[in-house]
Scaffold this motif. Structure first.
Motif, short mmCIF file in Angstrom:
data_model
loop_
_atom_site.label_atom_id
_atom_site.label_comp_id
_atom_site.label_asym_id
_atom_site.label_seq_id
_atom_site.Cartn_x
_atom_site.Cartn_y
_atom_site.Cartn_z
N GLN A 173 0.82 -1.21 0.00
CA GLN A 173 0.00 0.00 0.00
C GLN A 173 0.86 1.27 0.00
OE1 GLN A 173 -3.39 -0.19 -0.44
NE2 GLN A 173 -3.08 1.98 -0.85
N ILE A 174 1.96 1.21 0.73
CA ILE A 174 2.82 2.40 0.85
C ILE A 174 3.43 2.78 -0.51
CG2 ILE A 174 4.99 1.27 1.55
CD1 ILE A 174 5.14 3.37 3.79
N VAL A 175 3.79 1.77 -1.29
CA VAL A 175 4.32 2.04 -2.63
C VAL A 175 3.20 2.57 -3.53
CG1 VAL A 175 5.37 1.01 -4.69
CG2 VAL A 175 6.16 0.32 -2.44
N LEU A 176 2.04 1.91 -3.45
CA LEU A 176 0.92 2.33 -4.31
C LEU A 176 0.52 3.78 -4.02
CD1 LEU A 176 -1.35 -0.87 -4.37
CD2 LEU A 176 0.46 -0.20 -5.95
N ASP A 177 0.51 4.13 -2.72
CA ASP A 177 0.16 5.52 -2.37
C ASP A 177 1.13 6.51 -3.01
OD1 ASP A 177 -1.90 4.54 -0.91
OD2 ASP A 177 -0.95 4.78 1.06
N SER A 178 2.38 6.10 -3.13
CA SER A 178 3.37 7.02 -3.69
C SER A 178 3.16 7.24 -5.19
CB SER A 178 4.79 6.51 -3.42
OG SER A 178 5.08 5.44 -4.28
N TYR A 179 2.33 6.39 -5.82
CA TYR A 179 2.05 6.54 -7.26
C TYR A 179 0.88 7.48 -7.55
CZ TYR A 179 4.89 2.30 -8.05
OH TYR A 179 5.90 1.38 -8.11
N LEU A 180 0.19 7.91 -6.50
CA LEU A 180 -1.05 8.66 -6.73
C LEU A 180 -0.81 9.94 -7.53
CD1 LEU A 180 -3.95 8.13 -6.18
CD2 LEU A 180 -3.77 9.30 -4.01
N GLY A 181 0.35 10.57 -7.31
CA GLY A 181 0.68 11.79 -8.06
C GLY A 181 0.73 11.48 -9.56
N VAL A 182 1.36 10.37 -9.92
CA VAL A 182 1.45 9.98 -11.34
C VAL A 182 0.05 9.63 -11.88
CG1 VAL A 182 2.39 8.30 -12.98
CG2 VAL A 182 3.80 9.09 -11.08
N PHE A 183 -0.74 8.90 -11.08
CA PHE A 183 -2.08 8.54 -11.54
C PHE A 183 -2.89 9.81 -11.85
CE2 PHE A 183 -1.99 4.41 -8.78
CZ PHE A 183 -1.21 3.78 -9.74
N ASN A 184 -2.76 10.83 -11.00
CA ASN A 184 -3.48 12.08 -11.25
C ASN A 184 -2.98 12.77 -12.51
OD1 ASN A 184 -5.58 13.00 -9.23
ND2 ASN A 184 -3.98 12.26 -7.84
N LYS A 185 -1.65 12.83 -12.63
CA LYS A 185 -1.06 13.53 -13.79
C LYS A 185 -1.47 12.84 -15.10
CE LYS A 185 3.40 15.22 -15.07
NZ LYS A 185 4.73 14.72 -15.16
N GLN A 186 -1.41 11.53 -15.08
CA GLN A 186 -1.77 10.78 -16.28
C GLN A 186 -3.26 10.87 -16.59
OE1 GLN A 186 1.14 10.42 -18.00
NE2 GLN A 186 0.21 8.51 -18.71
N SER A 187 -4.08 10.97 -15.55
CA SER A 187 -5.53 11.09 -15.78
C SER A 187 -5.83 12.45 -16.41
CB SER A 187 -6.30 10.97 -14.47
OG SER A 187 -5.98 9.75 -13.84
N TRP A 222 -4.69 -3.90 -6.56
CA TRP A 222 -4.93 -2.60 -5.93
C TRP A 222 -4.30 -1.46 -6.72
CZ3 TRP A 222 -9.10 -2.16 -3.45
CH2 TRP A 222 -9.62 -3.29 -2.82
N TYR A 223 -3.22 -1.78 -7.43
CA TYR A 223 -2.65 -0.80 -8.37
C TYR A 223 -3.74 -0.45 -9.39
CZ TYR A 223 0.40 1.07 -12.08
OH TYR A 223 0.99 1.86 -13.03
N ALA A 224 -4.36 -1.50 -9.94
CA ALA A 224 -5.38 -1.29 -10.99
C ALA A 224 -6.56 -0.49 -10.44
CB ALA A 224 -5.84 -2.63 -11.53
N ILE A 225 -7.06 -0.90 -9.27
CA ILE A 225 -8.25 -0.22 -8.74
C ILE A 225 -7.95 1.25 -8.45
CG2 ILE A 225 -9.86 -0.16 -6.76
CD1 ILE A 225 -9.95 -3.20 -6.87
N MET A 226 -6.78 1.51 -7.86
CA MET A 226 -6.45 2.92 -7.55
C MET A 226 -6.30 3.75 -8.82
SD MET A 226 -3.70 2.74 -4.45
CE MET A 226 -3.32 4.49 -4.39
#
Ligand code: HEM
Length: 491
Positions: free
Chosen positions: A132-146, A442-446
């Motif tokens: 989860q801690i690694v996945l949380d660190s990807y949230l910035g990229v998920f937002n940018k890519q969205s 969880w990567y996919a769902i997030m």
């Protein structure tokens, strides 16, 4: 040559025909088997026809005790659609079936295709890369890519139907490279397109080989024109992963020699960081193994998410009431603010998550998985014989009567109340079940929730999923994807 091939097939077929009826507690045989070739003739045709056959297999299995026996030449292949039996097989027999070997020249001993002894060690080593801690660190990229996806789609506003699959695929490929591999390909459109094309061709080729039973033999396949094409596509695919590997390895060594912490990328160790660290510091992986894990993650990480995004946009576009309910939920969480999606927001977007799960239930993008039975396996109503293949039909499990008479209907709200869901915890198998289930769930769902939250704040979609024709290219793919149109949302 042809005579030799025919002779080999006949000998194997007769041998298998002789052996196959010994288990009296075997699931009933699927009707339509011919002597020697069994049901192999039903595999012939294009991948749309193959998908129609798979659907039929699912429904027959559901109607006759959730398990049937089929024959592909000398092979006996069981088809099961019971969720508890699925879990039993998945956890009893961890070895993937020989069909997965068709993908080994591409992704080798990566997690999806890896031999059990290798998989056991590597899965343990790689699990932390999806914590989860690694996945949380990807949230910035998920937002940018969205946001990038929202921007890319602007050119389609008000222009009528278009193929949104092209957009979701490119975006998802960039996202997986940025997060798991720590490389930026967002300005490398040509490379990206070539890679996407080669991936698609490799999937086509694997299915083509599956349908041509005589090419199941590695020896015969190695002389085929299909193998020549495979070599061409693999050059493109492996070239990209080796380039990334060399670059990331050089960066790692430079930082280590200078005693520096990496200045770019996520604060927590990404998948690639873990691979490099284990390889350089502990000698756990050689370059080939790293490349195979990278290729596995690139393909299983981008094609899956891109497909689910594509299907969910289409389904939501087809159901205006669902779309309005999503928008209401987004309004409750964000108001009119166009801010980034946070971890806390994700936990509040329950209806959006229901939409995603229902999309995967209706269109399970990995509709079938297969295990090699290394022993006899006793199921609820029958016993499967060791040495054979067991196909677990996720598509069928998702249409089991426990989903109710409206199992074929897209109804996200069924996920909001435990009373409207099956009691069986294995009834949803979209990410597989058991020890070898999806590491990237969880990567996919997030990432998908983040993309949908951005998309539906900006656009209103119109679509018609009843017009969609699908085919099986390993995953469930659209035959053509011109079924949505978008308009800007005037809040
Ligand atoms: C909605 C998206 C996804 C779906 C529906 C999905 C579904 C699945 C399924 C059904 C399996 C089991 C395959 C089998 O047994 O043959 C699987 C395995 C796997 N998936 Fe996913 N997946 C998704 C996204 C991802 C992502 C984003 C990643 C990586 C970032 C990923 C990486 C993997 C890997 C490495 C395996 C093999 C696991 C193992 O055997 O240890 N998947 N996935």
């Amino acid at each position: 040559m042809l005579m030799v091939v025919i002779l080999i097939c006949v000998v194997f077929g007769l041998w298998a025909w002789y052996l196959r009826n010994n288990n009296k507690n075997e699931p009933p045989a699927m009707p339509g088997a011919l002597p020697v070739i069994g049901h192999a003739h039903l595999l012939i045709g294009d991948s749309t026809k193959l998908w129609a056959y798979f659907k039929e297999l699912s429904h027959i299995s559901l109607n006759v005790g959730r398990a049937i026996t089929t024959y592909i030449g000398p092979r006996t292949v069981y088809v099961i659609t019971d969720p508890d039996d699925f879990l039993t097989v998945a956890n009893t027999c961890l070895q993937k079936d020989g069909f997965y070997d068709f993908a080994k020249p591409w992704i080798g001993e990566g997690l999806v295709t890896g031999t059990v002894s290798i998989w056991k060690v590597h899965r343990k080593l790689l699990n932390p890369a999806f914590s989860q801690i690694v996945l949380d660190s990807y949230l910035g990229v998920f937002n940018k890519q969205s946001r990038r996806l929202v921007k890319d789609l602007e050119v389609e506003v008000g222009k009528g139907s278009f193929d949104h699959w092209i957009y979701t695929r490119h975006n998802a490929l960039e996202t997986i490279c940025l997060t798991a591999l720590g490389v930026d390909f967002t300005d490398k459109n040509v490379l990206n397109s070539k890679y996407v094309m080669a991936t698609e061709q490799m999937f086509n080729l694997i299915v083509d080989r599956f349908q041509k039973v005589w090419l199941h033999s590695h020896f015969i396949y190695s002389w085929s024109s299909l193998k020549k094409k495979q070599d061409e596509y693999l050059k493109i695919l492996h070239n990209l992963s080796y380039t990334v590997l060399q670059k990331r390895k050089a960066d790692y060594l430079k930082n280590r020699n200078n005693n520096e912490e990496p200045t770019q990328g996520p604060k927590f160790k990404s998948f690639m960081d873990i691979l490099l660290e284990l390889s350089i510091e502990k000698g756990a992986f050689n370059d080939r193994e790293i490349r195979e894990h990278m290729d596995t993650i690139i393909v299983s990480g981008h094609d899956t998410s891109a497909s689910v995004l594509m299907y969910s946009m289409l389904l939501v576009g087809s159901y205006p009431k669902v779309q309005e309910r999503i928008f209401e939920e987004l309004q409750d969480v964000f108001g009119d603010d166009d801010r980034d999606v946070t971890k806390h927001d994700l936990s509040q977007l329950c209806y959006l998550e229901a939409v995603l799960k229902e999309t995967i239930r209706i269109y399970p993008i990995v509709p079938v998985i297969a295990r090699h039975l290394d022993r006899d396996v006793k199921l609820r109503n029958c016993t499967l014989t060791g040495g054979r293949t067991c196909c677990m039909f996720i598509y069928g499990v998702h249409r089991h009567p426990m989903w109710g008479p409206d199992a074929e209907k897209f109804k996200p709200e069924r996920w909001l109340d435990p009373a409207t869901l099956p009691k069986c915890p294995n009834a949803f198998a979209g990410f597989g079940l058991g020890k070898r289930s999806c590491i990237g769930k969880w990567y996919a769902i997030m990432s998908l929730k983040t993309s949908l939250a951005h998309l539906f704040r900006h656009y209103r979609l119109r679509g018609d999923h009843t017009k969609l024709e699908v085919k099986i290219d390993v995953m469930l793919k659209p035959v053509s994807g011109y079924h949505i149109a978008i308009e800007r949302r005037n809040k």
